[in-house]
Each structure stands twice: as C-alpha cells, then as structure tokens.
Design a protein around this motif. Structure first.
Motif, PDB file in Angstrom:
ATOM      1  N   SER A  79       0.850  -1.193   0.000  1.00 22.71           N
ATOM      2  CA  SER A  79       0.000   0.000   0.000  1.00 22.71           C
ATOM      3  C   SER A  79       0.884   1.241   0.000  1.00 22.71           C
ATOM      4  N   SER A  80       0.578   2.182  -0.895  1.00 27.38           N
ATOM      5  CA  SER A  80       1.316   3.450  -0.937  1.00 27.38           C
ATOM      6  C   SER A  80       0.796   4.441   0.106  1.00 27.38           C
ATOM      7  N   VAL A  81      -0.339   4.130   0.739  1.00 21.80           N
ATOM      8  CA  VAL A  81      -0.933   5.025   1.742  1.00 21.80           C
ATOM      9  C   VAL A  81      -0.485   4.643   3.145  1.00 21.80           C
ATOM     10  N   THR A  82      -0.591   3.359   3.491  1.00 23.20           N
ATOM     11  CA  THR A  82      -0.187   2.912   4.837  1.00 23.20           C
ATOM     12  C   THR A  82       1.291   2.527   4.902  1.00 23.20           C
ATOM     13  N   GLY A  83       1.900   2.272   3.734  1.00 21.30           N
ATOM     14  CA  GLY A  83       3.309   1.863   3.716  1.00 21.30           C
ATOM     15  C   GLY A  83       3.512   0.376   3.938  1.00 21.30           C
ATOM     16  N   GLU A  84       2.413  -0.386   3.967  1.00 21.67           N
ATOM     17  CA  GLU A  84       2.505  -1.830   4.197  1.00 21.67           C
ATOM     18  C   GLU A  84       3.352  -2.516   3.117  1.00 21.67           C
ATOM     19  N   SER A  85       4.367  -3.270   3.553  1.00 22.93           N
ATOM     20  CA  SER A  85       5.247  -4.080   2.685  1.00 22.93           C
ATOM     21  C   SER A  85       6.111  -3.262   1.727  1.00 22.93           C
ATOM     22  N   LEU A  86       6.176  -1.933   1.913  1.00 24.41           N
ATOM     23  CA  LEU A  86       7.068  -1.135   1.054  1.00 24.41           C
ATOM     24  C   LEU A  86       8.527  -1.514   1.275  1.00 24.41           C
ATOM     25  N   ASP A  87       8.870  -1.892   2.518  1.00 19.90           N
ATOM     26  CA  ASP A  87      10.246  -2.290   2.822  1.00 19.90           C
ATOM     27  C   ASP A  87      10.661  -3.518   2.019  1.00 19.90           C
ATOM     28  N   LEU A  88       9.718  -4.406   1.722  1.00 18.74           N
ATOM     29  CA  LEU A  88      10.053  -5.637   0.994  1.00 18.74           C
ATOM     30  C   LEU A  88      10.461  -5.335  -0.439  1.00 18.74           C
ATOM     31  N   ILE A  89       9.754  -4.402  -1.075  1.00 21.82           N
ATOM     32  CA  ILE A  89      10.117  -4.053  -2.458  1.00 21.82           C
ATOM     33  C   ILE A  89      11.468  -3.336  -2.483  1.00 21.82           C
ATOM     34  N   LYS A  90      11.773  -2.565  -1.426  1.00 25.08           N
ATOM     35  CA  LYS A  90      13.079  -1.893  -1.352  1.00 25.08           C
ATOM     36  C   LYS A  90      14.210  -2.907  -1.171  1.00 25.08           C
ATOM     37  N   VAL A  91      13.994  -3.918  -0.319  1.00 22.32           N
ATOM     38  CA  VAL A  91      14.991  -4.983  -0.139  1.00 22.32           C
ATOM     39  C   VAL A  91      15.223  -5.698  -1.466  1.00 22.32           C
ATOM     40  N   PHE A  92      14.153  -5.993  -2.174  1.00 19.08           N
ATOM     41  CA  PHE A  92      14.234  -6.682  -3.464  1.00 19.08           C
ATOM     42  C   PHE A  92      15.042  -5.860  -4.475  1.00 19.08           C
ATOM     43  N   LEU A  93      14.729  -4.578  -4.588  1.00 13.21           N
ATOM     44  CA  LEU A  93      15.417  -3.708  -5.557  1.00 13.21           C
ATOM     45  C   LEU A  93      16.886  -3.505  -5.175  1.00 13.21           C
ATOM     46  N   ASN A  94      17.164  -3.507  -3.873  1.00  7.14           N
ATOM     47  CA  ASN A  94      18.542  -3.326  -3.409  1.00  7.14           C
ATOM     48  C   ASN A  94      19.416  -4.524  -3.800  1.00  7.14           C
ATOM     49  N   ILE A  95      18.854  -5.736  -3.728  1.00  8.74           N
ATOM     50  CA  ILE A  95      19.643  -6.945  -3.926  1.00  8.74           C
ATOM     51  C   ILE A  95      19.698  -7.386  -5.384  1.00  8.74           C
ATOM     52  N   ILE A  96      18.662  -7.092  -6.155  1.00  9.22           N
ATOM     53  CA  ILE A  96      18.547  -7.645  -7.503  1.00  9.22           C
ATOM     54  C   ILE A  96      19.781  -7.298  -8.348  1.00  9.22           C
ATOM     55  N   PRO A  97      20.440  -8.290  -8.930  1.00  9.73           N
ATOM     56  CA  PRO A  97      21.675  -8.030  -9.682  1.00  9.73           C
ATOM     57  C   PRO A  97      21.392  -7.676 -11.139  1.00  9.73           C
TER      58      PRO A  97
END
Length: 607
Positions: A378-396
């Motif tokens: 959710s872009s309003v509550t911020g739910e699971s936004l951290d997971l997409i950031k972890v994914f984008l940080n690691i993806i080679p």
C-alpha cells in the motif's frame, strides 16, 4: 488456440474497472503462439514444478559454486595468513568485477553447495574477516540474512548471506532500468512517488504530482508521457532518495546502485507510448502494477504480453491493499497465479511476504526468467514497502562485466529517443548508448535523413540522471548536448554512430513473424505500425513469403516497406507491430540496404 488469443486481445478498448471474478479468462499473453512448441516439450516438468514450488527458507543444499559470476561460497574465514588474506582480497575483486560492483558471499557453505554451517563464534569471526577484506578492496558489506541449518552436530550451526558492494569511483554506480507498466488507475505513478520522494501518499494522489510532466496529467491524474524517476542505494544498502537529498546530483554522488524507473502510460489511448518505452529504452526489468480491488482489468494483460514478447523479466506489485479486504487481495493473487501458470506464460509465481522471501526472490528472479515475484503493498499505509526496497537493493544486473566489456569495444552507437531545446545549452538528445564509449568532444554522425544521409556533429557535454558525466559506457542512458546543431535535422528513431561505422540503411526488410491476433486475414498491402528498438514507423506489407495470407497464430516471413523515411536496422532485432486489434511479434531476418553511407550535400560543399 485462436479462442484463447482472441479472448486476450479482443478490441483492447476496455480501460474501466471490472469485477475481479469476471476477468478470469482462459487467455494468457503475447507468447501463446510463439511458445507453443516449447510448451509441449516442457509441459509436464514445468507444471509439476509450478505446482510444487514454494519458497523454502531452509533448502538442504545450494547449487555447486560457479567459477564465473558474482556468487562466492566460503566455509569459514578464520585467522587467515597474510598470503591467504591477499589471495582472498584478489578473489573478492574478481567477484565484484563479475557483478559490476556487487557480489554475494555465502558463509558456512562448502564449494559443492552443502550447507555445513558454523558455530556462532566462528560465524562472527568469519564476518569480521569478510569486513576487513571488503575494507581493503574499498567495499561495504551488508548481512542479508542468517539462518540455522540442520547438520549432524549438537551445537546449533548457522550460515550467513552477505552482500558486498563496492564504493563507487567517480560516478561509476550500477544503474538498472525498471519499466513500470499496468492498467490505468492501478497506482503506478503514486508508488513511484512514494519510493522516490520518501513520503507516503495521502490517498488522493499527492505523491504522484512531482512525476507528471503536463497540466492535463495533473488534471486527469493519468500519465500520458514517459517520465523518469531515480531511487538510489548506498554501499551499505540504505535507501537514498529525495527525502534526504535535494537534487538528483546529490543522489548520484552518494548512491552506489541506482534504479531508474521508466513511468509508462496505462491508458489504452497511449499504448504506442508504452510500447515505445519498452522497446526503445531497453529496460532490464518490468514492474507490472495491478490494483488489488480491480484485479486483471483493462490493459494489464496486454502490457504483460508485450513485456513477455520482448523477453523483459517481470515482477508484479499488487497495490491499494488498504482499500479492500484481505480476501479480495488473496483473490487477486490467485487470479494472477492462474494467468502466470498457463501455457504460453509458463511462469512460476512467488508471493513475497517477508524479508527472507524478498532476498530469495531477488536471487531466484535473476537466475531463472520463469520466477515471477508478487508483492502486495500500500502506498498510503506503507505496508510491505520495505520488501520491495529490499528486493530492488539486492537484484543483480542481467549482464555480467564480460558482456559489457565486449559491447564497449565495439564502435559507438547511440539511439536517439528524445529531443529537447535547452536555453543557453542548445539542442539536447536523450537516449541509450547501445555499444562503444562516448566522451565529451567526440565527433559522431547522426541519421538517417529522409534521403538516407548522415550529418556530422560534436558532443559538447553529457549528463546521466541530471548530473554531469565525462564518459558514457555501453548500456547506459544519458542526455547529450549538441550545441548549435539544427534541431529540425533530428527525429526520434535516428542513431548517432562513429564516423568509421558503415551503417546499414534500408527502406525494405524481411522479418519472421507470428501473427498473434487479427480480425480477418493478414495479406499484401496491409499497413501496420512497426516498433523495432527506437524505430516507430508505419510500414506496408510488400509480400508474405510462401503464402497468400496469414491468419491468427500462423508464422511466416514477411517483407515490410517503410512509408516515410529509411531507417537504421540490424539483423536479429526484435520486432513488434500493431494496427487496431492486429498484433504480431517477430525478428528481423534480412535487410535490403539502399546506397551505402554518404555525407550530406552541405558537408560535401564545406569540404
């Protein structure tokens, strides 16, 4: 098969919301006709894998260590001798080079992939040694995860997964391009605004306002053009965005990995702009955004099909989970899973619900094109936004350093995607460097013109992500200032190449195509809009080799002829064509070149 394809493509004009259940059609994607033979070969093993695949937190072993690539296994790193330390540092440099600045170390794993594990004390000592090695080569380490393993021992044993990232040298950050696709009103621009600005949305679209380029976009809330937004990660894996940095230049200075989001239009009216963004800007990945409350509606299937046809790896984000019940979100997930598992797609959906899942998804996604991670946020509550950031940080990155070196050794070739006039700077072009190296002061030729000619020009300055750059390398996107060069001589679809190159210019070309959908029959004289890389032009079908006409799902070699001007093409380039409900894909097999490269008349007079 005809019924499946026709259900998928239909008229394509439905852009409104529909009931989730009513949208579960037996159709799939652009790949149906193209991949039919492959489906037969692998159907049993694929379907069995798709049914049984569940991300396991504790697999019994890993694949054996590969000599190439950026993944290194180490059983332990305890008190190495000076000679051994130097050898390990050299090895780390090699792995970082292979991953273009990133490497993943698995501590407590033998070279054959067996998860032996280490005691808590040995693991801490090994991580300290790894930290010293990283400092020596100018890199930082981030422990992605630690987990216990089942091993024949009374003492609990653990393994650790560590990301090594090199501190950037003079703006040489790792740059990945992610195309953002999906139906209108699915929350694409809002999600990008939240990720890049660092502030949650207010539920009424505040986060997306900074992304819009035109007044009508702000008034309607719908993207109609292509815009670019950046999200950085520093060498420690921390997010760098506009919440702490005021300018893009500051983000570039402190980031060692950069994600460039290409925000594309969702409305069917702007489909040609979306296709141009996917074909021209060469994205590394595509992020398909689906609204949780509407499910697969409007252009969602079409965008998924186009990305698959162009062989762009896809991950999915289900947005707006704050607007609906958990049961509705789960129904949307199941709907997506059904579509992804169908013949023609053959994807393995992987729902990401924890940080551990996000790490696993990033690694599996890079290694296998069939894995499709699914995020619910959710872009309003911020739910699971951290997971997409972890994914984008690691993806080679998909390409390794060796492939990039080979591209850099070729002659310079720059695709012109955008053209601007900037006060006190002059004419500026934006695009991607396909091959070679481009520096300030380089002399190139640009074309082809309507007569198939090329004009000489000089690169005065280069900018990447709105910050100055002296050298541009193959695969990187940038804007080039051309000074007083006449803008009217330029158009989208041109190329800027090295004067030593002998570019192949053609009016006519042959392509092997698959007709994905057509209402009647496809025959000589039919006109379609052809997309090949950054080339977008109307072409006429001059001949259908060996057949009088084509029907949905059939293959053939077709001769096309451009209507307006000749283009620079390459054999093997992916081709996508459309006209109303007619759609097809293929690749260029043969060119019919016009007269070889010649300078323009004005340049002859000057000489």
């Amino acid at each position: 098969m005809d019924a499946r394809v026709s259900e998928l493509f239909g008229s394509g004009n439905d852009s409104g919301s529909q009931d989730v259940a009513s949208n579960v059609l037996p159709g799939n994607s652009y790949g149906v006709a193209l991949k039919k033979s492959c489906v037969k070969m692998h159907k049993k093993s694929k379907s069995r894998f798709a049914r049984n695949f569940k991300p396991s937190n504790n697999p019994p072993y890993l694949p054996p260590e590969a000599e190439e690539g950026n993944i290194e296994y180490k059983l332990k790193l305890i008190n190495p001798t000076q000679y051994r330390f130097e050898h390990l540092a050299t090895q780390m440099k090699w792995r970082l080079q292979e991953g273009r600045g990133e490497a993943v170390y698995q501590i407590g794993v033998e070279d054959n992939g067996i998860l032996a594990g280490l005691s808590e004390e040995d693991l801490r000592t090994s991580l300290n040694t790894l930290h010293e090695l990283a400092e020596k080569v100018g890199a930082d380490i981030t422990v992605l995860r630690e987990r216990e393993v089942d091993f024949d021992s009374d003492v609990p044993r653990k393994i650790a997964e560590v990301l090594i990232r090199k501190v950037p040298d003079d703006q040489q950050f790792l740059d990945l391009r992610v195309a953002v696709i999906g139906n209108v009103d699915s929350g694409k621009s809002t999600l990008l605004g939240v990720l890049t600005q660092g502030e949650l949305d207010n539920g009424r679209g505040r986060a997306r306002l900074n992304l819009f380029r035109h007044l009508h976009e702000i008034q309607t809330g719908r993207t109609s053009s292509i815009s670019f937004e950046i999200l950085g990660f520093n060498s420690k894996g921390e997010v760098v965005n506009y919440s702490e940095s005021r300018t893009a230049e500051e983000i570039c200075e402190s980031a060692s990995k950069m994600i460039t989001f290409i925000d594309l239009a969702g409305h069917h009216k702007y489909l040609k702009t979306t296709i141009f963004g996917l074909t021209s800007y060469c994205p590394d990945f595509a992020m398909l955004v689906v609204s949780a409350n509407t499910g697969i509606a409007g252009t969602t299937r079409e965008h998924l099909g186009i990305a698959m046809a162009l062989k762009v790896p896809i991950f999915i984000v289900i947005s707006k989970v704050d607007l609906c019940m958990r049961a509705t979100v789960e129904r949307t997930v199941r709907q997506l899973e059904r579509v992804l598992k169908q013949p023609g797609c053959n994807k393995v959906p992987m729902v990401v619900s924890s940080t551990d899942d996000a790490v696993t998804a990033a690694q599996q996604f890079a290694q296998s094109p069939n894995i499709t991670p699914i995020f619910t946020l959710s872009s309003v509550t911020g739910e699971s936004l951290d997971l997409i950031k972890v994914f984008l940080n690691i993806i080679p990155p998909l390409s390794n350093s060796k492939e990039q070196e080979e591209l850099m050794q070729q002659l310079t070739e720059f695709q012109v995607d955008e053209i601007y006039t900037v006060p006190e700077v002059g004419t500026v072009v934006g695009g991607t460097l396909s091959s070679g190296i481009c520096r300030e002061g380089d002399d190139l030729v640009v074309g082809p013109t309507d007569l198939g000619q090329f004009h000489k020009l000089t690169i005065e300055s280069i900018q990447r992500n709105r910050s100055a750059c002296r050298v541009l390398k193959a695969g990187q996107a940038a804007t080039l200032a051309l000074g007083n060069f006449e803008r009217s001589l330029l158009r989208k679809g041109m190329v800027m190449v090295s004067p030593e190159m002998d570019p192949t210019i053609c009016w006519m070309f042959e392509a092997e195509i698959v007709l994905l959908f057509h209402a009647k029959t496809f025959h000589k004289g039919f006109q379609v809009t052809v997309h090949i890389g950054n080339v977008r032009q109307t072409a006429t079908v001059e001949a259908v080799c060996g057949k009088e006409e084509l029907r949905t799902g059939e293959k053939a070699v077709v001769v096309f002829k451009f209507l307006k001007h000749p283009e620079y093409l390459k054999v093997g380039a992916k081709l996508l064509f459309r006209e109303g409900v007619t759609k097809g894909i293929g690749h260029v097999t043969k060119l019919q070149p016009i007269a070889q490269y010649r300078p323009s008349q004005s340049e002859d007079d000057a000489a």
